[in-house]
Every structure is written in C-alpha cells, then in structure tokens.
Design a protein around this motif. Structure first.
Motif, PDB file in Angstrom:
ATOM      1  N   LEU A 111       0.825  -1.201   0.000  1.00 43.80           N
ATOM      2  CA  LEU A 111       0.000   0.000   0.000  1.00 43.80           C
ATOM      3  C   LEU A 111       0.866   1.261   0.000  1.00 43.80           C
ATOM      4  O   LEU A 111       0.585   2.213  -0.715  1.00 43.80           O
ATOM      5  N   ALA A 112       1.951   1.232   0.771  1.00 44.04           N
ATOM      6  CA  ALA A 112       2.842   2.393   0.846  1.00 44.04           C
ATOM      7  C   ALA A 112       3.519   2.670  -0.492  1.00 44.04           C
ATOM      8  O   ALA A 112       3.785   3.822  -0.832  1.00 44.04           O
ATOM      9  N   CYS A 113       3.768   1.625  -1.270  1.00 41.67           N
ATOM     10  CA  CYS A 113       4.452   1.770  -2.559  1.00 41.67           C
ATOM     11  C   CYS A 113       3.497   1.980  -3.726  1.00 41.67           C
ATOM     12  O   CYS A 113       3.935   2.276  -4.833  1.00 41.67           O
ATOM     13  N   TYR A 114       2.204   1.803  -3.495  1.00 37.27           N
ATOM     14  CA  TYR A 114       1.227   1.872  -4.580  1.00 37.27           C
ATOM     15  C   TYR A 114       1.138   3.285  -5.148  1.00 37.27           C
ATOM     16  O   TYR A 114       1.036   4.261  -4.425  1.00 37.27           O
ATOM     17  N   ASP A 115       1.186   3.366  -6.457  1.00 32.70           N
ATOM     18  CA  ASP A 115       1.059   4.644  -7.165  1.00 32.70           C
ATOM     19  C   ASP A 115      -0.156   4.538  -8.076  1.00 32.70           C
ATOM     20  O   ASP A 115      -0.101   3.873  -9.109  1.00 32.70           O
TER      21      ASP A 115
END
Length: 79
Positions: free
Chosen positions: A52-56
């Motif tokens: 989720l933190a890396c999702y763009d």
C-alpha cells in the motif's frame, strides 16, 4: 483493521479503499491484477502495508486500448 502475521503488517480492504478513495471491489481488482500484494486471511482479503505504501495510483492506470478495426468513430481514440 490491521493484522500482523510473521512480522508483516496487513491492512483490510475496506481501510485500503478508504485510504485510496475507492471501493473495496476496486481494491480486490488491484489485488487480482497484482498492482497490490495481499493475502486471504480467514476468508477476508488483506493488503500488505508495504504494498500500500508503494502503490502509485497514477502508474496503475491501464492504457486505453486502440480500436482494433478501421472505423470513422471519433470516440474510440483510434484516429
């Protein structure tokens, strides 16, 4: 709801949907497309916090397919 399993943090799909401003169905579709990583735990899907933190969201938008036939429609984007 957040769950920690084997040191990895997982976030429920409803929380992910709220954070992304979308629906749970869209989150499930993103999991299926492997745009997000997650696991099914006790019958419910959870997304890894790292995923989720890396999702763009901008990078995950698929390209609009072009028309597969010769046409004169200006709405399909093939011209």
């Amino acid at each position: 709801m957040t769950v920690i399993i084997d040191g990895s943090e997982f976030v429920s799909t409803d929380e992910v949907a709220a954070q992304l401003g979308t629906t749970e169905l869209k989150v499930l579709m993103l999991l299926r497309q492997k745009a997000l990583c997650g696991e099914q735990i006790d019958g419910s899907w959870f997304v890894t916090a790292a995923s989720l933190a890396c999702y763009d969201a901008d990078a995950a938008v698929p390209a609009i397919p072009s028309c597969r036939s010769i046409c004169t429609s200006s709405g399909c984007g093939c011209r």
